[in-house]
Write a protein that holds these residues in place. Structure first.
Motif, PDB file in Angstrom:
ATOM      1  N   LEU A 122      28.688  17.789  37.541  1.00  0.00           N
ATOM      2  CA  LEU A 122      28.319  17.299  36.213  1.00  0.00           C
ATOM      3  C   LEU A 122      27.408  16.085  36.308  1.00  0.00           C
ATOM      4  CD1 LEU A 122      31.721  17.633  34.291  1.00  0.00           C
ATOM      5  CD2 LEU A 122      29.700  19.089  34.064  1.00  0.00           C
ATOM      6  N   ARG A 123      27.692  15.216  37.282  1.00  0.00           N
ATOM      7  CA  ARG A 123      26.848  14.018  37.428  1.00  0.00           C
ATOM      8  C   ARG A 123      25.448  14.350  37.896  1.00  0.00           C
ATOM      9  NH1 ARG A 123      31.783  11.659  39.322  1.00  0.00           N
ATOM     10  NH2 ARG A 123      31.263  12.168  41.469  1.00  0.00           N
ATOM     11  N   ARG A 124      25.284  15.496  38.541  1.00  0.00           N
ATOM     12  CA  ARG A 124      23.953  15.874  39.016  1.00  0.00           C
ATOM     13  C   ARG A 124      23.075  16.432  37.910  1.00  0.00           C
ATOM     14  NH1 ARG A 124      26.415  18.747  44.226  1.00  0.00           N
ATOM     15  NH2 ARG A 124      26.637  16.940  45.585  1.00  0.00           N
ATOM     16  N   VAL A 125      23.638  16.687  36.745  1.00  0.00           N
ATOM     17  CA  VAL A 125      22.856  17.167  35.604  1.00  0.00           C
ATOM     18  C   VAL A 125      22.929  16.102  34.514  1.00  0.00           C
ATOM     19  CG1 VAL A 125      22.539  18.981  33.899  1.00  0.00           C
ATOM     20  CG2 VAL A 125      23.386  19.562  36.180  1.00  0.00           C
ATOM     21  N   LYS A 126      21.825  15.414  34.306  1.00  0.00           N
ATOM     22  CA  LYS A 126      21.765  14.363  33.289  1.00  0.00           C
ATOM     23  C   LYS A 126      21.078  14.926  32.053  1.00  0.00           C
ATOM     24  CE  LYS A 126      20.521   9.508  32.682  1.00  0.00           C
ATOM     25  NZ  LYS A 126      19.966   8.306  33.339  1.00  0.00           N
ATOM     26  N   ILE A 127      21.798  14.920  30.942  1.00  0.00           N
ATOM     27  CA  ILE A 127      21.286  15.503  29.704  1.00  0.00           C
ATOM     28  C   ILE A 127      21.071  14.378  28.689  1.00  0.00           C
ATOM     29  CG2 ILE A 127      21.854  16.987  27.749  1.00  0.00           C
ATOM     30  CD1 ILE A 127      23.187  18.888  29.651  1.00  0.00           C
ATOM     31  N   ILE A 128      19.868  14.292  28.164  1.00  0.00           N
ATOM     32  CA  ILE A 128      19.523  13.245  27.205  1.00  0.00           C
ATOM     33  C   ILE A 128      18.981  13.898  25.932  1.00  0.00           C
ATOM     34  CG2 ILE A 128      18.094  11.202  26.771  1.00  0.00           C
ATOM     35  CD1 ILE A 128      17.941  10.814  29.814  1.00  0.00           C
ATOM     36  N   GLY A 129      19.697  13.689  24.826  1.00  0.00           N
ATOM     37  CA  GLY A 129      19.224  14.188  23.531  1.00  0.00           C
ATOM     38  C   GLY A 129      19.486  15.656  23.287  1.00  0.00           C
ATOM     39  N   LEU A 130      20.337  16.273  24.115  1.00  0.00           N
ATOM     40  CA  LEU A 130      20.659  17.699  23.966  1.00  0.00           C
ATOM     41  C   LEU A 130      22.176  17.861  24.021  1.00  0.00           C
ATOM     42  CD1 LEU A 130      17.903  19.064  26.342  1.00  0.00           C
ATOM     43  CD2 LEU A 130      18.124  19.719  23.940  1.00  0.00           C
ATOM     44  N   PRO A 131      22.690  19.005  23.525  1.00  0.00           N
ATOM     45  CA  PRO A 131      24.148  19.216  23.536  1.00  0.00           C
ATOM     46  C   PRO A 131      24.729  19.148  24.939  1.00  0.00           C
ATOM     47  CG  PRO A 131      23.060  20.839  22.131  1.00  0.00           C
ATOM     48  CD  PRO A 131      21.973  20.115  22.861  1.00  0.00           C
TER      49      PRO A 131
ATOM     50  N   ASP B 120      27.329  20.519  26.048  1.00  0.00           N
ATOM     51  CA  ASP B 120      27.905  21.781  26.543  1.00  0.00           C
ATOM     52  C   ASP B 120      26.910  22.605  27.351  1.00  0.00           C
ATOM     53  OD1 ASP B 120      26.295  22.708  24.505  1.00  0.00           O
ATOM     54  OD2 ASP B 120      27.921  23.551  23.299  1.00  0.00           O
ATOM     55  N   LEU B 121      25.649  22.175  27.381  1.00  0.00           N
ATOM     56  CA  LEU B 121      24.673  22.848  28.240  1.00  0.00           C
ATOM     57  C   LEU B 121      25.033  22.687  29.715  1.00  0.00           C
ATOM     58  CD1 LEU B 121      21.252  22.003  26.511  1.00  0.00           C
ATOM     59  CD2 LEU B 121      22.430  24.206  26.565  1.00  0.00           C
ATOM     60  N   LYS B 122      25.904  21.722  30.019  1.00  0.00           N
ATOM     61  CA  LYS B 122      26.331  21.543  31.409  1.00  0.00           C
ATOM     62  C   LYS B 122      27.222  22.687  31.889  1.00  0.00           C
ATOM     63  CE  LYS B 122      25.986  16.532  31.955  1.00  0.00           C
ATOM     64  NZ  LYS B 122      26.649  15.329  32.497  1.00  0.00           N
ATOM     65  N   GLN B 123      27.638  23.542  30.966  1.00  0.00           N
ATOM     66  CA  GLN B 123      28.523  24.657  31.336  1.00  0.00           C
ATOM     67  C   GLN B 123      27.764  25.976  31.484  1.00  0.00           C
ATOM     68  OE1 GLN B 123      31.484  23.495  31.988  1.00  0.00           O
ATOM     69  NE2 GLN B 123      30.981  21.512  31.069  1.00  0.00           N
ATOM     70  N   VAL B 124      26.482  25.997  31.189  1.00  0.00           N
ATOM     71  CA  VAL B 124      25.702  27.237  31.190  1.00  0.00           C
ATOM     72  C   VAL B 124      25.422  27.694  32.621  1.00  0.00           C
ATOM     73  CG1 VAL B 124      23.504  28.275  30.499  1.00  0.00           C
ATOM     74  CG2 VAL B 124      24.634  26.639  28.993  1.00  0.00           C
ATOM     75  N   THR B 125      25.497  28.998  32.849  1.00  0.00           N
ATOM     76  CA  THR B 125      25.194  29.569  34.163  1.00  0.00           C
ATOM     77  C   THR B 125      24.068  30.589  34.043  1.00  0.00           C
ATOM     78  OG1 THR B 125      26.725  31.440  33.984  1.00  0.00           O
ATOM     79  CG2 THR B 125      27.641  29.336  34.737  1.00  0.00           C
ATOM     80  N   LEU B 126      23.527  30.979  35.171  1.00  0.00           N
ATOM     81  CA  LEU B 126      22.488  32.004  35.173  1.00  0.00           C
ATOM     82  C   LEU B 126      23.006  33.315  34.596  1.00  0.00           C
ATOM     83  CD1 LEU B 126      20.828  31.418  38.669  1.00  0.00           C
ATOM     84  CD2 LEU B 126      19.827  30.910  36.435  1.00  0.00           C
ATOM     85  N   GLU B 127      24.301  33.579  34.807  1.00  0.00           N
ATOM     86  CA  GLU B 127      24.892  34.820  34.291  1.00  0.00           C
ATOM     87  C   GLU B 127      24.941  34.847  32.766  1.00  0.00           C
ATOM     88  OE1 GLU B 127      26.162  32.998  36.766  1.00  0.00           O
ATOM     89  OE2 GLU B 127      25.675  34.380  38.399  1.00  0.00           O
ATOM     90  N   ASP B 128      24.850  33.673  32.141  1.00  0.00           N
ATOM     91  CA  ASP B 128      24.900  33.596  30.679  1.00  0.00           C
ATOM     92  C   ASP B 128      23.559  33.929  30.033  1.00  0.00           C
ATOM     93  OD1 ASP B 128      27.585  32.760  30.665  1.00  0.00           O
ATOM     94  OD2 ASP B 128      26.990  30.671  31.005  1.00  0.00           O
ATOM     95  N   ILE B 129      22.497  33.987  30.814  1.00  0.00           N
ATOM     96  CA  ILE B 129      21.159  34.232  30.249  1.00  0.00           C
ATOM     97  C   ILE B 129      21.003  35.701  29.880  1.00  0.00           C
ATOM     98  CG2 ILE B 129      18.685  34.190  30.734  1.00  0.00           C
ATOM     99  CD1 ILE B 129      19.193  31.822  32.585  1.00  0.00           C
ATOM    100  N   ALA B 130      20.654  35.944  28.635  1.00  0.00           N
ATOM    101  CA  ALA B 130      20.441  37.320  28.168  1.00  0.00           C
ATOM    102  C   ALA B 130      19.109  37.845  28.691  1.00  0.00           C
ATOM    103  CB  ALA B 130      20.456  37.367  26.639  1.00  0.00           C
TER     104      ALA B 130
ATOM    105  N   ALA C 235      19.387  23.977  35.967  1.00  0.00           N
ATOM    106  CA  ALA C 235      19.865  22.663  36.392  1.00  0.00           C
ATOM    107  C   ALA C 235      21.270  22.746  36.972  1.00  0.00           C
ATOM    108  CB  ALA C 235      19.845  21.693  35.200  1.00  0.00           C
ATOM    109  N   ASN C 236      22.130  23.525  36.342  1.00  0.00           N
ATOM    110  CA  ASN C 236      23.507  23.648  36.825  1.00  0.00           C
ATOM    111  C   ASN C 236      23.569  24.379  38.163  1.00  0.00           C
ATOM    112  OD1 ASN C 236      24.459  22.341  34.520  1.00  0.00           O
ATOM    113  ND2 ASN C 236      24.624  24.238  33.369  1.00  0.00           N
ATOM    114  N   GLU C 237      22.668  25.336  38.356  1.00  0.00           N
ATOM    115  CA  GLU C 237      22.625  26.046  39.629  1.00  0.00           C
ATOM    116  C   GLU C 237      22.089  25.133  40.732  1.00  0.00           C
ATOM    117  OE1 GLU C 237      23.822  29.342  41.635  1.00  0.00           O
ATOM    118  OE2 GLU C 237      23.914  29.081  39.455  1.00  0.00           O
ATOM    119  N   LEU C 238      21.097  24.330  40.404  1.00  0.00           N
ATOM    120  CA  LEU C 238      20.563  23.372  41.375  1.00  0.00           C
ATOM    121  C   LEU C 238      21.631  22.358  41.775  1.00  0.00           C
ATOM    122  CD1 LEU C 238      17.024  22.650  39.866  1.00  0.00           C
ATOM    123  CD2 LEU C 238      17.499  23.832  42.028  1.00  0.00           C
ATOM    124  N   ALA C 239      22.480  21.976  40.827  1.00  0.00           N
ATOM    125  CA  ALA C 239      23.532  21.006  41.110  1.00  0.00           C
ATOM    126  C   ALA C 239      24.452  21.491  42.218  1.00  0.00           C
ATOM    127  CB  ALA C 239      24.333  20.716  39.847  1.00  0.00           C
ATOM    128  N   LYS C 240      24.684  22.799  42.279  1.00  0.00           N
ATOM    129  CA  LYS C 240      25.542  23.367  43.322  1.00  0.00           C
ATOM    130  C   LYS C 240      24.917  23.200  44.699  1.00  0.00           C
ATOM    131  CE  LYS C 240      27.279  26.918  40.133  1.00  0.00           C
ATOM    132  NZ  LYS C 240      27.324  28.375  39.844  1.00  0.00           N
TER     133      LYS C 240
END
Length: 293
Positions: free
Chosen positions: A104-113, A115-125, A169-174
């Motif tokens: 979570l610390r590796r993904v810094k979100i500014i001005g956006l929801p 909960d985007l920190k929970q999104v994965t590549l598998e969630d992309i339609a 971003a979340n995948e890169l964090a891994k």
């Protein structure tokens, strides 16, 4: 240093209770196994009584799930220069929590929801053929980091541009890679002359930077030349991966950047766009407005 046994020889009043306590501690199977494994001498065992007691006491609390000072850490016996000692090792549960917090610390979100920190590549339609190429480009970027440059992802409102960037971003964090995902219009609206330098210095050095919704901000010469130009110039010089999302294509963004209260400023806008084009490859993201689903 005197051993407990030597101290007790001087304090006969304590010896009876102590011997009972030692007898109970020495019945512990973990203690017995430790002594056998390390082939401890009677002197080493005697010098280890207090640590054996600490281990048995803390181990009982740990197994019962009682509150302890070392919550999240499991007591284990170790040898320490000729006598037993107690070490507190991270439990698998705490290790998993710490790993998740690190991501979570590796993904810094500014001005956006957030909960985007929970999104994965598998969630992309991928229900539209126009989504395949941008998705594959992000997968390739992740796999080959840092060998490929960023993307300029544009498309209609609500098609999932920010969502895709968050998944990346979340995948890169891994992989231990940090990303700043910045809603550019919000960032610009909150800036003033006093805070601009501090923020620009931080943003321009991000390991991976996503400028989200660029082109939706209220443009002026100061924002374009003293904020955006400075950030992009640094990232171009240092070859730092930079991504953009927008409702505008690159030509439309250039027009937007040229429009200020003073006049059409074509050349300053072109200078900025040269850096955008150097840093990113333009792709359109197709799809329905998923915010209305």
């Amino acid at each position: 240093m005197e051993s407990i046994g030597e101290i007790l020889n001087k304090r006969k009043d304590l010896r009876g209770n102590f011997e009972k306590l030692v007898a109970e501690v020495m019945k512990n199977k973990d203690v017995q196994s430790f002594i056998a494994t390390h082939q401890m001498t009677s002197d080493e065992i005697q010098r280890s009584y207090s640590k054996f007691y600490e281990f048995v006491r803390e181990r009982e609390k740990f197994e019962k799930g009682e509150k302890r000072a070392a919550d999240g850490y499991e007591p284990v016996l170790i040898m320490n220069h000729g006598y037993a000692d107690v070490s507190y090792q991270t439990t698998s549960e705490l290790a998993a929590q710490q790993a998740a917090q690190t991501l979570l610390r590796r993904v810094k979100i500014i001005g956006l929801p957030k909960d985007l920190k929970q999104v994965t590549l598998e969630d992309i339609a991928l229900d539209d053929v126009g989504r395949i190429e941008p998705y594959q480009a992000l997968v390739d970027f992740i796999a080959n980091f840092p060998e490929q440059k960023g993307l300029y992802l544009y498309g209609d409102f609500g098609v999932g541009k920010s969502f895709m960037m968050a998944a990346m971003a979340n995948e890169l964090a891994k992989k231990g890679i940090s990303t700043t995902l910045l809603h550019y219009p919000t960032f610009i609206s909150d800036l003033d002359f006093d805070t601009a330098k501090v923020w620009v210095n931080e943003i321009k050095q991000s390991q991976v930077l996503v400028l989200d919704d660029i082109g939706a901000e209220q443009n002026n010469a100061w924002v374009r030349d003293s904020i955006l130009q400075v950030v992009l110039q640094h990232r171009m010089q240092e070859d730092l991966p930079t991504f953009f999302t927008s409702n505008l294509n690159m030509n439309e963004l250039e027009q937007h950047l040229a429009e200020t209260k003073r006049a059409d400023e074509i050349w300053p806008a072109k200078r900025v766009m040269e850096r955008v084009k150097y840093l990113s490859r333009e792709l359109r993201l197709e799809g329905i407005n998923r915010r209305h689903d």
